[in-house]
Design a protein around this motif. Structure first.
Motif, PDB file in Angstrom:
ATOM      1  N   LEU A 117       0.919  -1.260  -0.174  1.00 53.54           N
ATOM      2  CA  LEU A 117       0.015  -0.008   0.081  1.00 53.54           C
ATOM      3  C   LEU A 117       0.750   1.349  -0.137  1.00 53.54           C
ATOM      4  N   GLU A 118       2.295   0.805   0.605  1.00 49.86           N
ATOM      5  CA  GLU A 118       3.135   2.455   0.558  1.00 49.86           C
ATOM      6  C   GLU A 118       3.904   2.277  -0.756  1.00 49.86           C
ATOM      7  N   ASN A 119       3.836   1.242  -1.444  1.00 49.70           N
ATOM      8  CA  ASN A 119       4.818   1.048  -2.651  1.00 49.70           C
ATOM      9  C   ASN A 119       4.516   2.041  -3.593  1.00 49.70           C
ATOM     10  N   GLN A 374      14.623  -2.471   7.193  1.00 49.57           N
ATOM     11  CA  GLN A 374      14.631  -1.434   6.253  1.00 49.57           C
ATOM     12  C   GLN A 374      13.400  -1.374   5.357  1.00 49.57           C
ATOM     13  N   TYR A 375      12.991   0.002   5.639  1.00 50.21           N
ATOM     14  CA  TYR A 375      11.720   0.271   4.584  1.00 50.21           C
ATOM     15  C   TYR A 375      11.886   0.095   3.166  1.00 50.21           C
ATOM     16  N   PRO A 376      10.863  -0.540   2.522  1.00 48.56           N
ATOM     17  CA  PRO A 376      11.129  -0.630   0.951  1.00 48.56           C
ATOM     18  C   PRO A 376      11.671   0.610   0.496  1.00 48.56           C
ATOM     19  N   GLY A 400      12.089   7.682  23.077  1.00 52.03           N
ATOM     20  CA  GLY A 400      13.325   7.759  22.058  1.00 52.03           C
ATOM     21  C   GLY A 400      13.024   9.206  21.276  1.00 52.03           C
ATOM     22  N   MET A 401      13.879   9.729  20.520  1.00 51.19           N
ATOM     23  CA  MET A 401      13.788  10.821  19.910  1.00 51.19           C
ATOM     24  C   MET A 401      12.958  10.620  18.472  1.00 51.19           C
ATOM     25  N   ASN A 402      12.747  11.746  17.899  1.00 54.52           N
ATOM     26  CA  ASN A 402      11.828  11.664  16.759  1.00 54.52           C
ATOM     27  C   ASN A 402      12.874  10.660  15.621  1.00 54.52           C
ATOM     28  N   GLY A 403      12.024   9.707  15.123  1.00 57.50           N
ATOM     29  CA  GLY A 403      12.632   9.098  13.985  1.00 57.50           C
ATOM     30  C   GLY A 403      13.571   7.895  14.515  1.00 57.50           C
ATOM     31  N   SER A 404      13.334   7.614  15.906  1.00 52.29           N
ATOM     32  CA  SER A 404      14.300   6.640  16.347  1.00 52.29           C
ATOM     33  C   SER A 404      13.887   5.120  16.105  1.00 52.29           C
ATOM     34  N   GLY A 405      12.819   4.978  15.706  1.00 53.55           N
ATOM     35  CA  GLY A 405      12.082   3.725  15.347  1.00 53.55           C
ATOM     36  C   GLY A 405      11.031   3.259  16.079  1.00 53.55           C
ATOM     37  N   LYS A 406      10.480   3.962  17.047  1.00 55.50           N
ATOM     38  CA  LYS A 406       9.507   3.380  18.065  1.00 55.50           C
ATOM     39  C   LYS A 406       8.270   2.806  17.124  1.00 55.50           C
ATOM     40  N   THR A 407       7.821   3.781  16.214  1.00 58.12           N
ATOM     41  CA  THR A 407       6.408   3.190  15.486  1.00 58.12           C
ATOM     42  C   THR A 407       6.619   2.074  14.675  1.00 58.12           C
ATOM     43  N   THR A 408       7.951   1.935  14.114  1.00 57.93           N
ATOM     44  CA  THR A 408       8.471   0.795  13.346  1.00 57.93           C
ATOM     45  C   THR A 408       8.295  -0.514  14.219  1.00 57.93           C
ATOM     46  N   PHE A 409       8.752  -0.284  15.210  1.00 55.21           N
ATOM     47  CA  PHE A 409       8.803  -1.430  16.011  1.00 55.21           C
ATOM     48  C   PHE A 409       7.488  -1.883  16.402  1.00 55.21           C
ATOM     49  N   LEU A 416       2.589  -5.885  10.299  1.00 56.78           N
ATOM     50  CA  LEU A 416       2.171  -4.914   9.004  1.00 56.78           C
ATOM     51  C   LEU A 416       3.412  -4.887   8.092  1.00 56.78           C
ATOM     52  N   TYR A 417       4.527  -5.247   8.675  1.00 54.85           N
ATOM     53  CA  TYR A 417       5.880  -5.449   7.870  1.00 54.85           C
ATOM     54  C   TYR A 417       6.301  -6.783   8.451  1.00 54.85           C
ATOM     55  N   ASP A 418       7.275  -7.435   7.583  1.00 50.55           N
ATOM     56  CA  ASP A 418       8.148  -8.620   8.203  1.00 50.55           C
ATOM     57  C   ASP A 418       9.517  -7.897   8.232  1.00 50.55           C
ATOM     58  N   PHE A 447      -2.919   3.989  16.817  1.00 47.26           N
ATOM     59  CA  PHE A 447      -1.784   4.424  16.021  1.00 47.26           C
ATOM     60  C   PHE A 447      -1.801   5.938  16.144  1.00 47.26           C
ATOM     61  N   GLN A 448      -0.526   6.379  16.199  1.00 45.08           N
ATOM     62  CA  GLN A 448      -0.324   7.825  16.238  1.00 45.08           C
ATOM     63  C   GLN A 448      -1.279   8.469  15.155  1.00 45.08           C
ATOM     64  N   ASP A 449      -1.548   7.916  13.958  1.00 45.12           N
ATOM     65  CA  ASP A 449      -1.976   8.421  12.976  1.00 45.12           C
ATOM     66  C   ASP A 449      -3.645   7.747  12.768  1.00 45.12           C
ATOM     67  N   SER A 562       5.611   7.053  24.204  1.00 43.22           N
ATOM     68  CA  SER A 562       5.255   8.522  24.479  1.00 43.22           C
ATOM     69  C   SER A 562       6.545   9.341  24.471  1.00 43.22           C
ATOM     70  N   HIS A 563       6.490  10.696  24.264  1.00 46.37           N
ATOM     71  CA  HIS A 563       7.570  11.572  24.298  1.00 46.37           C
ATOM     72  C   HIS A 563       7.388  12.256  25.822  1.00 46.37           C
ATOM     73  N   ARG A 564       6.427  12.025  26.523  1.00 49.64           N
ATOM     74  CA  ARG A 564       6.190  12.647  27.918  1.00 49.64           C
ATOM     75  C   ARG A 564       6.666  11.614  29.095  1.00 49.64           C
TER      76      ARG A 564
HETATM   77  N1  ATP Z   1       6.606   4.262   5.537  1.00 50.44           N
HETATM   78  C1  ATP Z   1       7.945   4.384   5.630  1.00 50.44           C
HETATM   79  N2  ATP Z   1       8.720   4.539   4.531  1.00 50.44           N
HETATM   80  C2  ATP Z   1      10.225   5.015   4.668  1.00 50.44           C
HETATM   81  N3  ATP Z   1      10.778   5.190   5.760  1.00 50.44           N
HETATM   82  C3  ATP Z   1       9.931   5.350   6.899  1.00 50.44           C
HETATM   83  C4  ATP Z   1       8.803   5.024   6.711  1.00 50.44           C
HETATM   84  N4  ATP Z   1       8.071   5.395   7.966  1.00 50.44           N
HETATM   85  C5  ATP Z   1       9.243   5.726   8.873  1.00 50.44           C
HETATM   86  N5  ATP Z   1      10.290   5.956   8.037  1.00 50.44           N
HETATM   87  C6  ATP Z   1      11.681   6.092   8.707  1.00 50.44           C
HETATM   88  O1  ATP Z   1      11.958   5.102   9.544  1.00 50.44           O
HETATM   89  C7  ATP Z   1      12.679   5.771  10.619  1.00 50.44           C
HETATM   90  C8  ATP Z   1      11.908   5.515  12.021  1.00 50.44           C
HETATM   91  O2  ATP Z   1      10.595   5.985  11.904  1.00 50.44           O
HETATM   92  P1  ATP Z   1       9.550   5.789  13.039  1.00 50.44           P
HETATM   93  O3  ATP Z   1       8.124   6.521  12.617  1.00 50.44           O
HETATM   94  O4  ATP Z   1       9.696   4.442  13.483  1.00 50.44           O
HETATM   95  O5  ATP Z   1      10.145   6.897  14.170  1.00 50.44           O
HETATM   96  P2  ATP Z   1       9.289   7.173  15.659  1.00 50.44           P
HETATM   97  O6  ATP Z   1      10.449   6.749  16.286  1.00 50.44           O
HETATM   98  O7  ATP Z   1       8.148   6.740  15.733  1.00 50.44           O
HETATM   99  O8  ATP Z   1       9.295   8.628  15.450  1.00 50.44           O
HETATM  100  P3  ATP Z   1       8.387   9.752  15.998  1.00 50.44           P
HETATM  101  O9  ATP Z   1       8.867   9.935  17.530  1.00 50.44           O
HETATM  102  O10 ATP Z   1       8.446  11.081  15.195  1.00 50.44           O
HETATM  103  O11 ATP Z   1       7.096   9.310  15.741  1.00 50.44           O
HETATM  104  C9  ATP Z   1      12.628   7.363  10.282  1.00 50.44           C
HETATM  105  O12 ATP Z   1      13.750   7.597   9.777  1.00 50.44           O
HETATM  106  C10 ATP Z   1      11.446   7.479   9.144  1.00 50.44           C
HETATM  107  O13 ATP Z   1      11.782   8.515   8.367  1.00 50.44           O
END
Ligand code: ATP
Length: 612
Positions: A117-119, A374-376, A400-409, A416-418, A447-449, A562-564
């Protein structure tokens, strides 16, 4: 346009029909029946007219003439009645056809792997097939429209040939006119008409394919710059504040000049059929001359002139249409092929079949074993060598900080991904081996969104058409929505937003977050995952969620992003993510004790606002 072999075209066409049958049952059959009657009807009139004129110009028997008139009227009446019935049925179905075409795409989107869906390439492929279908009817609609032409062509050719035989068998007494070579000449003339039509169609289609490509691109860009930016209320604020319409208008100007370049294609497309028409007129003239000459030498009566002229022109039309259909078939087969390529996209995610054990003790544990991801099409890893094990009942905070991988985890945990490398285990078994739906059923996620839908409040929370009202109310209370619920006149039957119901309610960001939380609670899954669940809440609502967190989570495993950081203290363990890795894991006290650690740094950065 690349050529497609005839056998392949047959199989593509058959598959197209089977999709039409599946999504629009009865439509193709109804249209075929309508066209069958519609194309036989003129032959009935021609035949009866010829008989009446012949009778008038020869024996003039009143009863016979009356019989022919009655026969013509009766058969025409029956044909018209059947046509009207079929026409109404088909029109109604045809109006719905476009909605059902949408469903074809929705069904496929729903069955795609989430990652697809994101491809962008795959979504582009869908968009192109969809826009070709909706803008020009390319593919399925052409196939449907072609049914009428196909039936008409077959009827015209078969009946015309049958009604022309006597033209060649009748004798005028003139050796030149009666010579069998005329059969060949007439057939060649008709064939020339058909071939010139076919040639024109092929040339026209080549330009049309290029035109479609350009126009689909134009349409996509226009939809964004000319519509989406202005119509989508979610974007409207930013468009207005930052005057984004100026960027859009510049783009539209470019599009308009590009569209002008396309105009020459339209002229060329119109030219080819016009040239073909001139050739057809000459070929027809030879046929008519032959019929008139035979009648002149007394081969048949005046009535038959009417019949032969009419059926020869129908035979010509039938042949031309057949040629046209064969050329046109190649065009819609090309589009159908593109559609099928999208519909046949495989699911790459391994689909296991193990059932998730339903445990009364809720003893589920999840383990990440050296997981990297690794995202596609991304250059770098979003997660690197994540190792983590947690048990049911545990409360895990992820910071963790923004973009550190929390949501991806979280996304990986919900499959949703393997993982690109490593594996995730549920009770010691790789999660890929479980039935996908069973596996996802053990998670409730906010989800956040997150998105809520234009359903009733009760349906949104229960995610179902019918639901347990008491349970929905209980969940809404826990999520802090009780007061707002009481203020709504239709309570749980109140629609969210106004898309479906004009009396629907608009809700604030914080209220939406409460509803999303209530939905997660209603699902009552053993895992509850909250990604920034209080970001949109006011301080009092936020406090309520924290203080009730243990009650909300109960005996479930809770993962809380959470960031708080103050809100993470009540969790048993805190995982600190940094650049895709877990760099610290422990309780709040343990992590805070490490004054060189990231957690200490983050905590103090936030704490200063509360202590100064
Ligand atoms: N669908 C996607 N396709 C490619 N890269 C992505 C995608 N979603 C996230 N990323 C990248 O993966 C990395 C981790 O993102 P993620 O959303 O897991 O961070 P986060 O820790 O949840 O950030 P935040 O605190 O801002 O929500 C970021 O560098 C982001 O740009």
């Amino acid at each position: 346009m690349s050529k497609i072999a005839l056998t392949k075209r047959v199989s593509i066409t058959m598959r197209g029909f089977s999709i039409l049958k599946q999504y629009c049952p009865g439509l193709a059959q109804g249209k075929a029946a309508y066209e069958l009657i519609n194309s036989i009807q003129p032959f009935i009139s021609v035949w009866f007219t010829a008989q009446i004129v012949n009778e008038i110009s020869s024996q003039r028997r009143f009863n016979t003439i009356l019989l022919f008139i009655l026969g013509a009227v009766l058969l025409n009446f029956i044909c018209s009645l059947l046509k009207n019935i079929l026409n109404h049925v088909c029109n109604e179905k045809e109006a719905q056809m476009w909605n059902w075409f949408e469903k074809i795409f929705s069904d496929k989107q729903m069955s795609l792997d989430f990652v697809d869906l994101e491809n962008a390439a795959i979504q582009h492929q869908r968009q192109e097939a969809q826009e070709n279908l909706y803008m020009f009817g390319n593919g399925l609609a052409q196939l449907f429209w072609g049914i009428s032409a196909l039936v008409r062509t077959l009827v015209y050719i078969v009946l015309s040939l049958a009604m022309t035989i006597s033209l060649f068998l009748s004798s005028s007494g003139n050796r030149f006119i009666d010579h069998p070579i005329w059969i060949l000449i007439i057939l060649v003339c008709i064939a020339i008409g058909g071939l010139s039509k076919s040639k024109a169609t092929i040339s026209e289609n080549d330009i049309f394919m290029e035109y479609c490509k350009n126009t689909v691109w134009f349409n996509r860009v226009f939809l964004f710059f000319g519509k989406e930016l202005y119509m989508n209320p979610e974007k409207a604020k930013d468009v207005r504040i930052y005057s984004q319409n100026t960027v859009a208008e510049k783009m539209l100007d470019k599009l308009i000049s590009h569209e002008k370049e396309n105009q020459s294609d339209i002229v060329k497309m119109a030219l080819y059929p016009a040239i073909a028409q001139i050739i057809i007129v000459f070929a027809n003239a030879v046929c008519y001359l032959f019929v008139a000459s035979k009648a002149l030498f007394g081969a048949f009566g005046v009535g038959n002139i009417v019949q032969y002229v009419a059926v020869l022109s129908r035979l010509g039309e039938g042949l031309q249409e057949l040629m046209y259909l064969l050329s046109d078939n190649e065009v819609y087969c090309t589009h159908l092929q593109n559609l099928f390529a999208y519909l046949d996209l495989p699911n790459h995610m391994y689909q296991g079949s193990l059932t998730v054990e339903k445990r009364d003790d809720n003893e589920y544990y999840v383990e990440f074993k050296n997981v990297s991801f690794q995202y596609p099409n991304a250059d770098s890893y979003a997660l690197k060598h994540v190792n983590l094990k947690f048990k049911v009942g545990e409360k895990l905070a992820v910071v963790g900080m923004n973009g550190s991988g929390k949501t991806t985890f979280i996304k990986l945990m919900c499959r949703l991904y393997d993982p690109t490398e490593g594996e995730i285990l549920l009770n010691g078994v790789n999660i890929k081996k479980y039935d996908y739906n069973e596996y996802t059923s053990i998670f409730s996620v906010v989800f956040q969104d997150f998105r809520l839908f234009s359903f009733s409040l009760g349906q949104n929370v229960s995610a179902s058409a019918s639901y347990d009202e008491d349970k929905v109310i209980e969940c809404l209370k826990k999520a802090g929505f009780a007061e707002r619920l009481n203020s709504l006149p239709n309570k749980l039957n109140t629609f969210l937003y106004k898309d479906i119901d004009a009396d629907g309610v608009e809700i604030s960001g914080g209220e939406a977050q409460k509803l999303a939380l209530a939905r997660a609670l209603y699902k009552n899954a053993p895992f509850i995952i909250l990604d920034e669940p209080t970001a949109a809440l006011d301080p009092i609502s936020e406090y309520e969620v924290y203080s009730k967190f243990n009650e909300i989570a109960g005996t479930k495993t809770a993962i809380y992003i959470s960031h708080r950081l103050a809100s993470c203290r009540f969790c048993d363990k805190i995982a600190v993510f940094h650049e895709g890795e877990i760099i610290q894991l422990g309780s709040h006290e343990e992590l805070l004790a490490d004054s060189n650690g990231k957690y200490y740094e983050l905590w103090n950065a936030q704490a200063q606002y509360y202590t100064t």
